[in-house]
Scaffold this motif. Sequence first.
Motif, PDB file in Angstrom:
ATOM      1  N   SER A 135       0.817  -1.209   0.000  1.00  0.00           N
ATOM      2  CA  SER A 135       0.000   0.000   0.000  1.00  0.00           C
ATOM      3  C   SER A 135       0.849   1.257   0.000  1.00  0.00           C
ATOM      4  O   SER A 135       0.377   2.335  -0.357  1.00  0.00           O
ATOM      5  CB  SER A 135      -0.938   0.004   1.217  1.00  0.00           C
ATOM      6  N   ASN A 136       2.107   1.155   0.404  1.00  0.00           N
ATOM      7  CA  ASN A 136       3.001   2.304   0.440  1.00  0.00           C
ATOM      8  C   ASN A 136       3.785   2.472  -0.844  1.00  0.00           C
ATOM      9  O   ASN A 136       4.600   3.382  -0.967  1.00  0.00           O
ATOM     10  CB  ASN A 136       3.980   2.162   1.621  1.00  0.00           C
ATOM     11  N   ILE A 137       3.554   1.597  -1.817  1.00  0.00           N
ATOM     12  CA  ILE A 137       4.281   1.640  -3.080  1.00  0.00           C
ATOM     13  C   ILE A 137       3.379   2.197  -4.169  1.00  0.00           C
ATOM     14  O   ILE A 137       2.240   1.762  -4.323  1.00  0.00           O
ATOM     15  CB  ILE A 137       4.776   0.237  -3.474  1.00  0.00           C
ATOM     16  N   LYS A 138       3.879   3.173  -4.907  1.00  0.00           N
ATOM     17  CA  LYS A 138       3.128   3.695  -6.046  1.00  0.00           C
ATOM     18  C   LYS A 138       3.527   2.906  -7.279  1.00  0.00           C
ATOM     19  O   LYS A 138       4.683   2.912  -7.681  1.00  0.00           O
ATOM     20  CB  LYS A 138       3.415   5.183  -6.259  1.00  0.00           C
ATOM     21  N   ILE A 139       2.573   2.208  -7.833  1.00  0.00           N
ATOM     22  CA  ILE A 139       2.842   1.410  -9.024  1.00  0.00           C
ATOM     23  C   ILE A 139       2.963   2.341 -10.213  1.00  0.00           C
ATOM     24  O   ILE A 139       2.068   3.147 -10.495  1.00  0.00           O
ATOM     25  CB  ILE A 139       1.737   0.366  -9.234  1.00  0.00           C
TER      26      ILE A 139
END
Length: 225
Positions: free
Chosen positions: A6-10
């Motif tokens: 959830s903390n990673i921007k794809i």
Amino acid sequence: MQSMLSNIKIKVNEKIYVKDPETSTLGKKILQESIFLIDKIGFDSFTFKKLGDRIGSNESSIYRYFENKHKLLVYLCSWYWSWIEYQMVFKMMNIDDPMERLKRAITVVTQRSEEDLSIPHINEAVLNKIIITEFTKTLHTKEIDDENKEGFFFIYKSVINRIVSLIIEIKPDYPFPKSLASSIIEGALHQYFLEDHLKSITNCNELISPTDFYLNLIDLTLRKK
């Protein structure tokens, strides 16, 4: 793992879109509702006009984000494979045995996806259904070579190449690592399609999954004699 995801921007190749849909409420709504609409009516029947009616917006507003529906599908598929790659990396963390890492990677790429509630505008379970039925339409086009040069399929190839590296690490003399890796990923999608629609020509069912089949295949193929 989900809290880490959830903390990673794809990130998706910026050449695929006109405006990054992740940067606005409308853009996220376009992604969210296009997934449900494509799943409901199929990509061939899908149009920006129908999507505009669904989200209560002008068709022209969608064109501000995507040049055409093909680019939108490529975007959704790229997003999916990037999400899969993150899961692969997390699942293999702190695992020393390459065969165990390979089995975990194959499990990620061949199992049915579940919705990740930490990314509310993307329903991964429904998107997985679209990948099963529609992904080949992003590849089987006259523009494939040009789009490949533009890097449209970089993430998809990265997922395959991670599996290729593991195969080589396990069995360096195996002559077909790329063919095996790409066959596992595309073959799993095909097996799910057969399970859903042409049950008489697959052994996959509610008891035997494509994951079971491909784990068995790599065990037999890469087993040291």
